[in-house]
Design a protein around this motif. Structure first.
Motif, short mmCIF file in Angstrom:
data_model
loop_
_atom_site.label_atom_id
_atom_site.label_comp_id
_atom_site.label_asym_id
_atom_site.label_seq_id
_atom_site.Cartn_x
_atom_site.Cartn_y
_atom_site.Cartn_z
N HIS A 91 -7.89 6.60 3.23
CA HIS A 91 -9.35 6.64 3.23
C HIS A 91 -9.86 6.72 1.79
CE1 HIS A 91 -9.26 7.29 7.57
NE2 HIS A 91 -8.39 8.27 7.37
N LYS A 134 -6.13 4.95 13.39
CA LYS A 134 -5.58 3.63 13.08
C LYS A 134 -5.12 3.55 11.64
CE LYS A 134 -8.07 0.85 16.49
NZ LYS A 134 -9.03 -0.27 16.69
N THR A 135 -5.88 4.11 10.72
CA THR A 135 -5.51 4.12 9.31
C THR A 135 -5.60 5.54 8.78
OG1 THR A 135 -6.08 3.29 7.11
CG2 THR A 135 -7.88 3.54 8.67
N HIS A 136 -4.68 5.87 7.90
CA HIS A 136 -4.66 7.19 7.28
C HIS A 136 -4.92 7.11 5.78
CE1 HIS A 136 -3.09 9.78 10.63
NE2 HIS A 136 -2.87 8.57 11.13
N LYS A 191 0.83 -1.21 0.00
CA LYS A 191 0.00 0.00 0.00
C LYS A 191 0.86 1.26 0.00
CE LYS A 191 -0.50 0.01 5.05
NZ LYS A 191 -1.49 -0.01 6.17
#
Length: 366
Positions: free
Chosen positions: A258, A254-256, A233
């Motif tokens: 989107h 937690k995740t950037h 990714k």
């Protein structure tokens, strides 16, 4: 036929004061047309030069008509009453804001963290920002500063230099970050030792001015960051828009990565670099993060990206944190307005007020 001489009336200029040592000289009066035919001809010439864009024949020479006057558009903004907004206190109470020199606490049981120092058994702030406490550790997070990297952060950077077995990357920090050749996936995702051929082909992978997404692997003793792109990714970024904001406006999650339902994707880098790009239909996992699509982006996708970019600028201008929900709410609030009007102060304030109110309502439901 002899050329016709006509007299055009002009506005009389004001009489200026004479300079010392000069004399007034009487000028010979102009010869006025006296015949009926000349007056009729003068009216015809004036009418043809003012209407229809025809050319006036004066002294036997065709001269173009004077250009039409253009009116400049003027935008007037009138003051309007602000909408009432509910209390904006976040969950967990209001933040403790301090300025340099303010006393944070006099309790000697706390440990000194970043942005603080001890003087006469008092813990004092050295920067302006918000006080954060983790157990007994007290630190001050500056509101406007360079990026201070931590292990595990997602960053967006630009390649500035190709060196031996490494790349230098600009990540909005005090020092350039380092991306080692051994800390990245080879094209195709193959796992093997890096050879001399790989070192010679480094510019085929990444070259100067390329944008990449990476993760912070470690922090050196001098504060420089070591990056890695071992996951598929991460890697080279293709077509999109880069927005640079202060790192303090990016909320840690937690995740950037989107994928927004409006048709575009966003990478919220912890270093303040935000990358907006069209959502790919299918992700190519065999390329190892090095192939970029150069196909023309449709107009609808470009409009969505432009609107998202202006929404992010509006949120930062109104001092609102950036995360996927706030960006999506701001995008939906800006739909009644044109893309270019989002950056107007009154429109910017209106859509951000609506976004803030929706976020407060969302927090109240939990």
């Amino acid at each position: 036929m002899a050329p016709l001489s006509l007299w055009f009336p002009t506005q009389r200029s004001p009489r200026l004061p004479l300079l010392p040592g000069t004399k007034m000289v009487a000028q010979k009066p102009h010869r006025r047309p006296h015949s009926r035919w000349r007056r009729r001809r003068l009216r015809r010439v004036l009418a043809s030069s003012q209407h229809g864009g025809r050319k006036a024949h004066v002294d036997g020479v065709a001269r173009p008509a004077p250009p039409a006057l253009k009116m400049a558009a003027i935008t007037m903004r009138l003051p309007v009453a602000r909408k009432a907004v509910g209390p904006s206190a976040p969950r967990g109470g209001e933040k403790h804001l301090v300025a340099p020199g303010d006393t944070i606490t006099t309790d000697t049981g706390y440990m000194r963290g970043h942005g603080t120092y001890v003087d006469e058994e008092k813990l004092i702030a050295s920067v302006a920002g918000a006080v954060e406490r983790v157990n007994k550790l007290v630190c001050v997070k500056a509101l406007k500063t360079r990026y201070n990297g931590e292990v595990g952060d997602i960053v967006v950077g630009r390649i500035t230099e190709v060196q031996q077995k490494r790349w230098k990357v600009e990540t909005n920090s005090r020092l350039d970050s380092v991306l080692l050749l051994s800390s990245m996936n080879l094209p195709g995702g193959e796992l093997r030792r890096r050879s001399a051929e790989d070192e010679l082909a480094m510019r085929d992978y990444l070259q100067e001015a390329d944008l990449i997404s990476a993760e912070v692997q470690s922090v050196f003793s001098d504060g420089a960051l070591s990056l890695h792109t071992r996951s598929l990714k991460y890697g080279k970024l293709g077509q999109g828009v880069l927005v640079q904001v202060s790192p303090s406006f990016v909320k840690r999650q937690k995740t950037h990565f989107h994928d927004l339902p409006c048709g575009a994707s966003v990478i919220l880098g912890n270093n303040g670099f935000i990358w907006i790009y069209p959502t790919p239909e299918q992700k190519d996992e065999e390329a190892g993060g090095f192939t970029t699509s150069l196909e023309p982006v449709p107009l609808s996708d470009r409009e969505v990206i432009s609107r998202l970019r202006n929404c992010i600028v509006a949120l930062v201008t109104q001092k609102l944190m950036l995360f996927d929900t706030s960006i999506l709410y701001c995008y939906e609030a800006s739909l009644p307005h044109q893309i270019k009007d989002i950056l107007k102060p009154e429109v910017m304030e209106e859509i951000v007020l609506e976004t803030r109110q929706r976020l407060l309502d969302l927090e109240g439901n939990f």
